[in-house]
Motif scaffolding. Structure first.
Motif, PDB file in Angstrom:
ATOM      1  N   MET A   1      70.960  28.390  34.795  1.00  0.00           N
ATOM      2  CA  MET A   1      71.302  29.780  34.999  1.00  0.00           C
ATOM      3  C   MET A   1      72.785  29.935  35.298  1.00  0.00           C
ATOM      4  SD  MET A   1      70.001  32.736  35.134  1.00  0.00           S
ATOM      5  CE  MET A   1      70.316  34.321  35.696  1.00  0.00           C
ATOM      6  N   ILE A   2      73.358  29.059  36.107  1.00  0.00           N
ATOM      7  CA  ILE A   2      74.776  29.120  36.454  1.00  0.00           C
ATOM      8  C   ILE A   2      75.620  28.852  35.212  1.00  0.00           C
ATOM      9  CG2 ILE A   2      76.601  28.061  37.806  1.00  0.00           C
ATOM     10  CD1 ILE A   2      74.625  27.685  40.056  1.00  0.00           C
ATOM     11  N   LYS A   3      75.168  27.891  34.364  1.00  0.00           N
ATOM     12  CA  LYS A   3      75.907  27.599  33.144  1.00  0.00           C
ATOM     13  C   LYS A   3      75.927  28.828  32.242  1.00  0.00           C
ATOM     14  CE  LYS A   3      74.928  22.665  32.934  1.00  0.00           C
ATOM     15  NZ  LYS A   3      74.335  21.587  32.129  1.00  0.00           N
ATOM     16  N   PHE A   4      74.827  29.517  32.155  1.00  0.00           N
ATOM     17  CA  PHE A   4      74.723  30.709  31.323  1.00  0.00           C
ATOM     18  C   PHE A   4      75.699  31.789  31.815  1.00  0.00           C
ATOM     19  CE2 PHE A   4      72.611  34.780  30.296  1.00  0.00           C
ATOM     20  CZ  PHE A   4      72.673  34.691  28.908  1.00  0.00           C
ATOM     21  N   LEU A   5      75.769  32.008  33.123  1.00  0.00           N
ATOM     22  CA  LEU A   5      76.686  32.994  33.686  1.00  0.00           C
ATOM     23  C   LEU A   5      78.148  32.564  33.475  1.00  0.00           C
ATOM     24  CD1 LEU A   5      74.882  33.928  37.024  1.00  0.00           C
ATOM     25  CD2 LEU A   5      75.086  35.314  34.960  1.00  0.00           C
ATOM     26  N   LEU A   6      78.412  31.271  33.573  1.00  0.00           N
ATOM     27  CA  LEU A   6      79.761  30.753  33.362  1.00  0.00           C
ATOM     28  C   LEU A   6      80.202  30.974  31.902  1.00  0.00           C
ATOM     29  CD1 LEU A   6      82.179  29.264  34.547  1.00  0.00           C
ATOM     30  CD2 LEU A   6      81.082  27.121  33.896  1.00  0.00           C
ATOM     31  N   VAL A   7      79.294  30.712  30.965  1.00  0.00           N
ATOM     32  CA  VAL A   7      79.607  30.919  29.542  1.00  0.00           C
ATOM     33  C   VAL A   7      79.873  32.400  29.285  1.00  0.00           C
ATOM     34  CG1 VAL A   7      78.653  30.853  27.207  1.00  0.00           C
ATOM     35  CG2 VAL A   7      78.388  28.877  28.733  1.00  0.00           C
ATOM     36  N   ILE A   8      79.078  33.269  29.846  1.00  0.00           N
ATOM     37  CA  ILE A   8      79.272  34.713  29.676  1.00  0.00           C
ATOM     38  C   ILE A   8      80.618  35.135  30.268  1.00  0.00           C
ATOM     39  CG2 ILE A   8      78.439  36.990  30.397  1.00  0.00           C
ATOM     40  CD1 ILE A   8      75.617  35.942  30.038  1.00  0.00           C
ATOM     41  N   ALA A   9      80.962  34.602  31.429  1.00  0.00           N
ATOM     42  CA  ALA A   9      82.239  34.940  32.065  1.00  0.00           C
ATOM     43  C   ALA A   9      83.415  34.474  31.202  1.00  0.00           C
ATOM     44  CB  ALA A   9      82.307  34.325  33.456  1.00  0.00           C
ATOM     45  N   VAL A  10      83.335  33.263  30.652  1.00  0.00           N
ATOM     46  CA  VAL A  10      84.405  32.740  29.815  1.00  0.00           C
ATOM     47  C   VAL A  10      84.545  33.591  28.549  1.00  0.00           C
ATOM     48  CG1 VAL A  10      85.111  30.768  28.391  1.00  0.00           C
ATOM     49  CG2 VAL A  10      84.282  30.395  30.722  1.00  0.00           C
ATOM     50  N   VAL A  11      83.432  33.931  27.921  1.00  0.00           N
ATOM     51  CA  VAL A  11      83.467  34.773  26.721  1.00  0.00           C
ATOM     52  C   VAL A  11      84.078  36.128  27.051  1.00  0.00           C
ATOM     53  CG1 VAL A  11      82.012  36.003  25.064  1.00  0.00           C
ATOM     54  CG2 VAL A  11      81.566  33.591  25.576  1.00  0.00           C
ATOM     55  N   PHE A  12      83.705  36.711  28.164  1.00  0.00           N
ATOM     56  CA  PHE A  12      84.251  37.993  28.589  1.00  0.00           C
ATOM     57  C   PHE A  12      85.767  37.909  28.787  1.00  0.00           C
ATOM     58  CE2 PHE A  12      85.442  40.986  31.949  1.00  0.00           C
ATOM     59  CZ  PHE A  12      85.098  42.180  31.330  1.00  0.00           C
ATOM     60  N   VAL A  13      86.244  36.845  29.441  1.00  0.00           N
ATOM     61  CA  VAL A  13      87.682  36.666  29.680  1.00  0.00           C
ATOM     62  C   VAL A  13      88.429  36.506  28.356  1.00  0.00           C
ATOM     63  CG1 VAL A  13      89.402  35.091  30.670  1.00  0.00           C
ATOM     64  CG2 VAL A  13      87.418  35.769  32.018  1.00  0.00           C
ATOM     65  N   VAL A  14      87.883  35.691  27.451  1.00  0.00           N
ATOM     66  CA  VAL A  14      88.531  35.483  26.152  1.00  0.00           C
ATOM     67  C   VAL A  14      88.608  36.793  25.378  1.00  0.00           C
ATOM     68  CG1 VAL A  14      88.276  34.338  23.912  1.00  0.00           C
ATOM     69  CG2 VAL A  14      87.966  33.026  26.019  1.00  0.00           C
ATOM     70  N   LEU A  15      87.532  37.548  25.333  1.00  0.00           N
ATOM     71  CA  LEU A  15      87.535  38.826  24.634  1.00  0.00           C
ATOM     72  C   LEU A  15      88.516  39.810  25.263  1.00  0.00           C
ATOM     73  CD1 LEU A  15      83.741  39.352  23.845  1.00  0.00           C
ATOM     74  CD2 LEU A  15      85.560  38.730  22.261  1.00  0.00           C
ATOM     75  N   SER A  16      88.595  39.818  26.573  1.00  0.00           N
ATOM     76  CA  SER A  16      89.540  40.699  27.260  1.00  0.00           C
ATOM     77  C   SER A  16      90.979  40.333  26.913  1.00  0.00           C
ATOM     78  CB  SER A  16      89.348  40.621  28.773  1.00  0.00           C
ATOM     79  OG  SER A  16      88.081  41.098  29.132  1.00  0.00           O
ATOM     80  N   LEU A  17      91.283  39.050  26.880  1.00  0.00           N
ATOM     81  CA  LEU A  17      92.637  38.617  26.521  1.00  0.00           C
ATOM     82  C   LEU A  17      92.968  38.971  25.072  1.00  0.00           C
ATOM     83  CD1 LEU A  17      92.824  35.129  28.290  1.00  0.00           C
ATOM     84  CD2 LEU A  17      93.990  37.241  28.942  1.00  0.00           C
ATOM     85  N   MET A  18      92.012  38.795  24.182  1.00  0.00           N
ATOM     86  CA  MET A  18      92.244  39.123  22.773  1.00  0.00           C
ATOM     87  C   MET A  18      92.487  40.625  22.593  1.00  0.00           C
ATOM     88  SD  MET A  18      89.511  36.598  20.874  1.00  0.00           S
ATOM     89  CE  MET A  18      89.586  37.518  19.370  1.00  0.00           C
ATOM     90  N   ARG A  19      91.710  41.434  23.270  1.00  0.00           N
ATOM     91  CA  ARG A  19      91.856  42.877  23.167  1.00  0.00           C
ATOM     92  C   ARG A  19      93.200  43.318  23.747  1.00  0.00           C
ATOM     93  NH1 ARG A  19      87.097  45.171  25.670  1.00  0.00           N
ATOM     94  NH2 ARG A  19      86.081  44.480  23.772  1.00  0.00           N
ATOM     95  N   GLY A  20      93.605  42.722  24.833  1.00  0.00           N
ATOM     96  CA  GLY A  20      94.898  43.042  25.442  1.00  0.00           C
ATOM     97  C   GLY A  20      96.055  42.641  24.544  1.00  0.00           C
TER      98      GLY A  20
END
Length: 80
Positions: free
Chosen positions: A1-20
């Protein structure tokens, strides 16, 4: 479960950086001044004394109707 949340957080950060990054690029492109169009060509005339070509707007008219590059050449041509 923690790995799943970590992957989601990393994907969210990457998408945020790309959009910025896209927004920064867009703002830079809009801020760039467009190159000025070249000035229109000018009518050129030739001094009858030295045969130098110069823009008609910079030439000095003589009493004989010719256009000269300088007052000295205008005087020289008119015998003064």
């Amino acid at each position: 479960m923690i790995k799943f949340l970590l992957v989601i957080a990393v994907v969210f950060v990457v998408l945020s950086l790309m959009r910025g990054g896209r927004e920064v690029r867009r703002s830079r492109e809009q801020a760039k001044p467009r190159p000025a169009s070249p000035p229109p060509p000018q009518d050129m005339v030739e001094c009858p004394v030295c045969h130098v070509h110069l823009p008609r707007t910079d030439a000095l008219p003589g009493p004989d109707g010719h256009l000269y590059c300088s007052a000295d050449h205008r005087q020289r041509a008119n015998g003064a």
